[in-house]
Design a protein around this motif. Structure first.
Motif, PDB file in Angstrom:
ATOM      1  N   GLY A 126       0.806  -1.209   0.000  1.00 26.74           N
ATOM      2  CA  GLY A 126       0.000   0.000   0.000  1.00 26.74           C
ATOM      3  C   GLY A 126       0.838   1.257   0.000  1.00 26.74           C
ATOM      4  O   GLY A 126       2.040   1.233  -0.286  1.00 26.74           O
ATOM      5  N   ARG A 127       0.181   2.357   0.340  1.00 25.51           N
ATOM      6  CA  ARG A 127       0.861   3.638   0.270  1.00 25.51           C
ATOM      7  C   ARG A 127       0.186   4.659   1.183  1.00 25.51           C
ATOM      8  O   ARG A 127      -1.021   4.596   1.435  1.00 25.51           O
ATOM      9  N   SER A 128       0.979   5.614   1.656  1.00 22.38           N
ATOM     10  CA  SER A 128       0.486   6.715   2.470  1.00 22.38           C
ATOM     11  C   SER A 128       0.191   7.924   1.594  1.00 22.38           C
ATOM     12  O   SER A 128       0.752   8.073   0.502  1.00 22.38           O
ATOM     13  N   TYR A 129      -0.671   8.797   2.104  1.00 26.80           N
ATOM     14  CA  TYR A 129      -0.918  10.051   1.408  1.00 26.80           C
ATOM     15  C   TYR A 129       0.363  10.871   1.330  1.00 26.80           C
ATOM     16  O   TYR A 129       0.684  11.458   0.295  1.00 26.80           O
ATOM     17  N   ALA A 130       1.110  10.931   2.418  1.00 26.89           N
ATOM     18  CA  ALA A 130       2.348  11.712   2.466  1.00 26.89           C
ATOM     19  C   ALA A 130       3.170  11.248   3.659  1.00 26.89           C
ATOM     20  O   ALA A 130       2.679  10.501   4.513  1.00 26.89           O
ATOM     21  N   ASP A 131       4.404  11.681   3.721  1.00 27.41           N
ATOM     22  CA  ASP A 131       5.225  11.348   4.889  1.00 27.41           C
ATOM     23  C   ASP A 131       5.085  12.386   5.993  1.00 27.41           C
ATOM     24  O   ASP A 131       5.616  12.211   7.085  1.00 27.41           O
ATOM     25  N   ARG A 132       4.355  13.481   5.724  1.00 23.48           N
ATOM     26  CA  ARG A 132       4.030  14.471   6.735  1.00 23.48           C
ATOM     27  C   ARG A 132       2.726  15.154   6.336  1.00 23.48           C
ATOM     28  O   ARG A 132       2.345  15.175   5.164  1.00 23.48           O
ATOM     29  N   TYR A 133       2.026  15.711   7.332  1.00 29.01           N
ATOM     30  CA  TYR A 133       0.714  16.306   7.108  1.00 29.01           C
ATOM     31  C   TYR A 133       0.717  17.746   7.595  1.00 29.01           C
ATOM     32  O   TYR A 133       1.271  18.050   8.656  1.00 29.01           O
ATOM     33  N   GLU A 134       0.114  18.618   6.812  1.00 23.88           N
ATOM     34  CA  GLU A 134       0.079  20.027   7.157  1.00 23.88           C
ATOM     35  C   GLU A 134      -1.354  20.449   7.498  1.00 23.88           C
ATOM     36  O   GLU A 134      -2.266  20.323   6.682  1.00 23.88           O
ATOM     37  N   PHE A 135      -1.526  20.918   8.719  1.00 20.88           N
ATOM     38  CA  PHE A 135      -2.811  21.454   9.162  1.00 20.88           C
ATOM     39  C   PHE A 135      -3.152  22.684   8.302  1.00 20.88           C
ATOM     40  O   PHE A 135      -2.262  23.473   8.006  1.00 20.88           O
ATOM     41  N   PRO A 136      -4.401  22.839   7.840  1.00 24.20           N
ATOM     42  CA  PRO A 136      -5.622  22.120   8.193  1.00 24.20           C
ATOM     43  C   PRO A 136      -6.030  21.027   7.196  1.00 24.20           C
ATOM     44  O   PRO A 136      -7.228  20.808   7.000  1.00 24.20           O
ATOM     45  N   TYR A 137      -5.071  20.383   6.561  1.00 26.72           N
ATOM     46  CA  TYR A 137      -5.322  19.176   5.763  1.00 26.72           C
ATOM     47  C   TYR A 137      -6.275  19.419   4.587  1.00 26.72           C
ATOM     48  O   TYR A 137      -7.178  18.620   4.304  1.00 26.72           O
ATOM     49  N   ALA A 138      -6.067  20.489   3.859  1.00 30.15           N
ATOM     50  CA  ALA A 138      -7.011  20.882   2.807  1.00 30.15           C
ATOM     51  C   ALA A 138      -7.208  19.797   1.753  1.00 30.15           C
ATOM     52  O   ALA A 138      -8.337  19.529   1.325  1.00 30.15           O
ATOM     53  N   ASP A 139      -6.124  19.159   1.310  1.00 32.73           N
ATOM     54  CA  ASP A 139      -6.232  18.168   0.244  1.00 32.73           C
ATOM     55  C   ASP A 139      -6.975  16.908   0.683  1.00 32.73           C
ATOM     56  O   ASP A 139      -7.455  16.142  -0.163  1.00 32.73           O
ATOM     57  N   LEU A 140      -7.047  16.681   1.987  1.00 28.77           N
ATOM     58  CA  LEU A 140      -7.670  15.466   2.495  1.00 28.77           C
ATOM     59  C   LEU A 140      -9.147  15.649   2.811  1.00 28.77           C
ATOM     60  O   LEU A 140      -9.825  14.684   3.177  1.00 28.77           O
ATOM     61  N   ARG A 141      -9.660  16.834   2.656  1.00 27.66           N
ATOM     62  CA  ARG A 141     -11.062  17.072   2.966  1.00 27.66           C
ATOM     63  C   ARG A 141     -11.975  16.426   1.925  1.00 27.66           C
ATOM     64  O   ARG A 141     -11.592  16.204   0.780  1.00 27.66           O
ATOM     65  N   GLY A 142     -13.213  16.164   2.342  1.00 28.22           N
ATOM     66  CA  GLY A 142     -14.203  15.646   1.422  1.00 28.22           C
ATOM     67  C   GLY A 142     -14.477  16.638   0.303  1.00 28.22           C
ATOM     68  O   GLY A 142     -14.363  17.854   0.485  1.00 28.22           O
ATOM     69  N   LYS A 143     -14.847  16.114  -0.857  1.00 29.30           N
ATOM     70  CA  LYS A 143     -15.057  16.950  -2.041  1.00 29.30           C
ATOM     71  C   LYS A 143     -16.519  17.284  -2.289  1.00 29.30           C
ATOM     72  O   LYS A 143     -16.827  18.108  -3.146  1.00 29.30           O
ATOM     73  N   GLY A 144     -17.426  16.650  -1.565  1.00 27.97           N
ATOM     74  CA  GLY A 144     -18.829  16.940  -1.793  1.00 27.97           C
ATOM     75  C   GLY A 144     -19.721  15.883  -1.176  1.00 27.97           C
ATOM     76  O   GLY A 144     -19.280  14.780  -0.867  1.00 27.97           O
ATOM     77  N   ILE A 145     -20.986  16.248  -0.991  1.00 28.25           N
ATOM     78  CA  ILE A 145     -21.985  15.342  -0.432  1.00 28.25           C
ATOM     79  C   ILE A 145     -23.114  15.176  -1.441  1.00 28.25           C
ATOM     80  O   ILE A 145     -23.599  16.154  -2.004  1.00 28.25           O
ATOM     81  N   ASP A 146     -23.503  13.943  -1.664  1.00 30.44           N
ATOM     82  CA  ASP A 146     -24.568  13.626  -2.618  1.00 30.44           C
ATOM     83  C   ASP A 146     -25.721  12.985  -1.862  1.00 30.44           C
ATOM     84  O   ASP A 146     -25.547  11.957  -1.206  1.00 30.44           O
ATOM     85  N   PHE A 147     -26.895  13.613  -1.923  1.00 29.36           N
ATOM     86  CA  PHE A 147     -28.070  13.071  -1.263  1.00 29.36           C
ATOM     87  C   PHE A 147     -29.188  12.864  -2.283  1.00 29.36           C
ATOM     88  O   PHE A 147     -30.369  12.947  -1.965  1.00 29.36           O
ATOM     89  N   SER A 148     -28.809  12.608  -3.525  1.00 28.89           N
ATOM     90  CA  SER A 148     -29.775  12.441  -4.608  1.00 28.89           C
ATOM     91  C   SER A 148     -30.407  11.054  -4.562  1.00 28.89           C
ATOM     92  O   SER A 148     -29.972  10.171  -3.821  1.00 28.89           O
TER      93      SER A 148
END
Length: 273
Positions: A126-148
């Motif tokens: 497998g693989r990690s997103y990165a070897d370090r994480y920067e607050f506030p983790y913008a790239d890791l946030r959800g991209k949208g919610i679908d309730f259709s």
């Protein structure tokens, strides 16, 4: 050549909900509580049963465990591939880091850390997103919610549960049987609390059909590359896109469903993504 890994299954996430603080250990005023005899909430996203706390009467409809459902190599289904059926795990005790809207709103919470592993022959690839994480983790946030209606249909198809409300009614019956049969007062009280919760908050089944989408590129350290002969060392230098949704949330079992695809190796040709 690209190796696409489709995966899906039930995960557990035991955490307090608004307006409780994000790190509240038992639940006070939100919609989730740790009942008598249950451990404190730890906010960990668990793709496998290890460390989880399956609640009674949720089986067989909901069984914690995410696995590989299909493998494609260079766009073709690889029947019998060793990774087909492999267990999928999020390592290092990842947590939703929304922090009551301070970092992200509900449904958009980043999962930190993000290290996705696939078990094969007793070893992990497998693989990690990165070897370090920067607050506030913008790239890791959800991209949208679908309730259709389409989302509701897809969640029902993926989980095999078309009506969570009916399942809650059946679960209440099972819990009542446990109360009648057990001499464990803590277990009996937890079951009674859950029955009351489902009866008083049946409108929460309406959240079952929503999906939160996530999309990112994994660029961190690669593990177990030699376990997948279709991949080369050069492939470990390229970003690996992952796309998935999380939905099918059950406020009683504290479980939800995840479904997605990791593409390891070269990405699709332009116009094919």
């Amino acid at each position: 050549m690209p190796v696409e890994l489709d995966f899906g299954g039930w995960f557990q996430l035991r955490l307090a909900t608004d307006p409780d603080p994000h790190d509240e250990p038992r639940g006070v005023s939100g919609f989730t509580w740790a009942y008598p005899g249950e451990p404190d909430f730890d906010r960990t996203v668990r793709f496998q049963p290890a460390g989880a706390y399956p609640r009674v009467a949720c089986d067989p409809e909901i069984r914690i465990g995410v696995s590989v459902t299909e493998v494609r190599v260079d766009g073709e289904v690889a029947a019998g591939h060793p990774l087909t059926g492999a267990a999928v795990n999020l390592a290092d005790e990842p947590k939703f880091e929304g922090r009551n809207g301070i970092v992200a709103e509900a449904g958009f919470e980043p999962i930190v850390p993000f290290r996705l592993l696939f078990r094969r022959d007793g070893r992990w690839f497998g693989r990690s997103y990165a070897d370090r994480y920067e607050f506030p983790y913008a790239d890791l946030r959800g991209k949208g919610i679908d309730f259709s209606d389409e989302a509701k249909a897809d969640v029902a198809k993926a989980t095999g549960i078309a009506d969570l409300g009916l399942l809650w009614q059946e679960r209440q019956r099972r819990l009542a049987e446990v109360v009648a049969a057990t001499e464990d007062e803590a277990l009996a009280e937890a079951c009674r609390c859950r029955i009351d919760f489902m009866r008083e908050n049946d409108y929460l089944v309406g959240d079952y059909g929503l999906r939160s989408f996530y999309a990112m590129d994994l660029r961190g350290p690669v593990e177990g590359l030699d376990l997948v002969p279709e991949l080369s060392r050069a492939d470990a230098e390229r970003p690996w896109p992952i796309r998935f949704w999380m939905g099918g949330w059950d406020f009683d079992s504290l479980c939800g469903f995840v479904q997605g695809t990791l593409t390891a190796g070269p990405g699709p040709a332009p116009g094919q993504d």
